[in-house]
Motif scaffolding. Structure first.
Motif, PDB file in Angstrom:
ATOM      1  N   SER A   6       0.858  -1.177   0.000  1.00 36.46           N
ATOM      2  CA  SER A   6       0.000   0.000   0.000  1.00 36.46           C
ATOM      3  C   SER A   6       0.900   1.234   0.000  1.00 36.46           C
ATOM      4  N   LYS A  52      -5.979  -3.220  -1.751  1.00 39.48           N
ATOM      5  CA  LYS A  52      -4.927  -2.195  -1.805  1.00 39.48           C
ATOM      6  C   LYS A  52      -5.551  -0.810  -1.970  1.00 39.48           C
ATOM      7  N   ASP A  92      -5.050   2.187   0.563  1.00 36.69           N
ATOM      8  CA  ASP A  92      -4.436   3.413   0.053  1.00 36.69           C
ATOM      9  C   ASP A  92      -5.319   4.619   0.364  1.00 36.69           C
TER      10      ASP A  92
END
Lengths: 296, 243
Positions: free
Chosen positions: B102, B212, B216
């Motif tokens: 990430s 992810k 993020d």
């Protein structure tokens, strides 16, 4: 634990120690000894069962069964333990999930092994993603017991196989002369007599099994050795209520005592078992006992 | 037929998405103050545990931390025993070949040396201890003249300096500073900081693009509103590097 433990920084000496030794982490440490003993108690009979099955199969007159037994003994005995414990457990775990994947997942178009990743649909996960912590540890404990049983079962199979061939041929011949079938000879004469020949080898295995339990941490179970390392490692004062230096030596000494006591107790019990099993056997010890009994 | 396939595919993706709401995060539990076992309660605590809880809340995930040995932390992610790694793992190109990361949740962190005396040798002929499979071990291995002494746990790398096995230990500065502070002068930080890696990030399977994206988003939001900086300061002190 105790009321005066609420502010450990103000404590000294024995009071500090009494608080330190009763933290939640220490209780996990104490419980982990029980985990080890439970593992031993469950694994030993299971490994013996695997061994008995393996030895009986290896002796079988049916060729494929005999091959299967021999292959099991040879394969497992040939693989280094640590490889077995690292590889086999992951393989077993993935095997179970892959098997479930075939049945419970709707979308089978994606490869399960892809680019080093192992993916099954969430429904096939064992234990399930939302499983309780107890189920998770029960599952890993079962995996551990199975792995231990398979490994030690192979060694036990070889010991039992040897013991079965060590029973004097005359004993079996006599049984056959009485008109017993193969199966009856096996059950009534061979098996009761083989234990005394198997005992030295099995007692070796038992002691090795006791010492092999630290391999548990490889399987994700926090055993006594893990906790000894975790608790003994140096703790800084910033975040820990009970800061201390590197105390691993003391914790490992405690482990040493535990393992020495376990092996000593085992030796005493095994010696008793040997005496018990020698009674009435066609061995030197059995013969001595018979004569000793007749003299009195 | 195509439509049917497409529909099935969507259903499958939707199914994965909803089940992903409950995820597991793997951590080492032996790397103060990033992730460690609370001495009194026996629970996992630390910077990453608190951060992980906050990130999951923002990303609408139910997260549970599980402990795993450092050595096998990436293979167990790959085989699906947990879905993310938060274990002080620096983002490196080498790891990116196997897993994905990430956005970083700490700035590129400083690694540093700690030794028994301030004039300890870290150059030609020095024996330096570091944890196996870390960015620091990789760095030492590349230094000509240094001998790398690897250990499975961070604690053992420090013990090696104490008992004279190694001239110095090389690790994350944030990990070493409290240990040096506690030692009463027996261990000192050397003034040789090295910036390594691209900061610490959440390790994820390469195929988990959706997870992810969620992490993020949550990390970016925490960077934007300053809550990540506040958390870094809480665990690593006011002098630590922030975003």
């Amino acid at each position: 634990m105790f009321e005066y433990c609420s502010d450990p920084r103000s404590l000294e000496g024995l009071q500090w120690l009494s608080c330190y030794l009763t933290t939640a982490t220490h209780f996990s440490f104490y419980w982990s000894f029980l985990t080890v003993l439970t593992l031993l108690a469950v694994t030993a009979p299971l490994a013996l069962a695997f061994g008995f099955a393996g030895a009986s199969a290896a002796r079988s007159h049916v060729l494929p069964v005999s091959w299967l037994g021999r292959a099991y003994i040879a394969a497992v005995r040939g693989i280094p333990d640590i490889v077995f414990f690292l590889f086999f457990v992951i393989a077993l775990d993935q095997g179970i999930e892959w098997f479930r994947h075939l049945f419970v997942c709707e979308d089978l178009s994606q490869p399960v092994w892809n680019n080093g990743e192992f993916r099954v649909c969430p429904a096939a996960k064992v234990p399930a993603n939302d499983a309780s912590p107890f189920m998770v540890s029960a599952y890993s404990f079962t995996l551990a017991v199975t792995t231990f049983a398979i490994v030690f079962g192979a060694f036990a199979a070889n010991v039992l196989y040897g013991a079965m061939t060590a029973v004097p041929r005359a004993q079996l011949e006599t049984a056959e002369a009485y008109g017993m079938s193969h199966r009856q000879v096996f059950r009534r004469v061979l098996v009761p007599q083989m234990w005394i020949y198997a005992l030295p080898g099995l007692s070796n295995l038992w002691l090795i099994l006791i010492k092999a339990t630290p391999l548990l941490f490889l399987l994700g179970i926090k055993d006594a050795v893990y906790w000894a390392r975790e608790l003994g490692s140096a703790k800084t004062s910033g975040n820990n209520p009970y800061p201390h230096g590197d105390w691993r030596l003391f914790y490992f000494l405690a482990l040493l005592v535990f393992y020495l006591v376990s092996t000593r107790v085992s030796e005493i019990l095994l010696a008793r078992l040997t005496r018990r099993l020698s009674r009435g056997q066609a061995t030197r010890a059995g013969e001595d006992m018979r004569k000793g009994g007749a003299a009195t | 037929m195509k439509k049917l396939l497409l529909a099935t595919a969507f259903a499958a993706i939707a199914g994965v998405a909803s089940a992903q709401d409950a995820i597991k995060i793997g951590t080492e539990g032996a790397y103060e103050p990033y992730n460690y076992i609370d001495q009194a309660t026996g629970k996992l605590v630390g910077f990453e545990i608190e951060l992980g809880g906050e990130l999951c809340k923002r990303a609408n995930l139910t997260c549970e931390f599980v402990q795993n040995d450092w050595d096998s932390i990436i293979p167990n992610l790959q085989s699906g025993n947990y879905d993310a790694i938060m274990a002080g793992m620096s983002i490196t190109d080498e790891r990116k070949k196997v897993i994905t990361f990430s956005d970083n949740y700490t700035p590129p962190s400083k690694s540093s040396y700690m030794a028994a005396s301030a004039d300890a040798n870290t150059g030609e002929g020095a024996v330096i201890s570091a944890q196996t499979g870390t960015i620091q071990a990789g760095y030492i291995a590349e230094q000509a003249g240094n001998t790398l002494l690897e250990f499975a746990t961070p604690d053992e790398t420090v013990a090696a300096v104490k008992n004279g096995e190694a001239d110095a230990v090389f690790a994350d500065k944030d990990y070493l500073v409290p240990i040096a502070g506690d030692s009463g002068g027996a261990l000192v930080m050397l003034d040789k900081d090295v910036a390594l890696g691209g900061g610490i990030g959440i390790g994820l399977r390469q195929s988990d693009t959706e997870l992810k994206a969620k992490f993020d988003g949550a990390i970016q939001a925490m960077k934007a509103d300053g809550s990540l900086n506040a958390l870094i300061e809480k665990y690593f002190g006011p002098e630590s590097e922030k975003f």
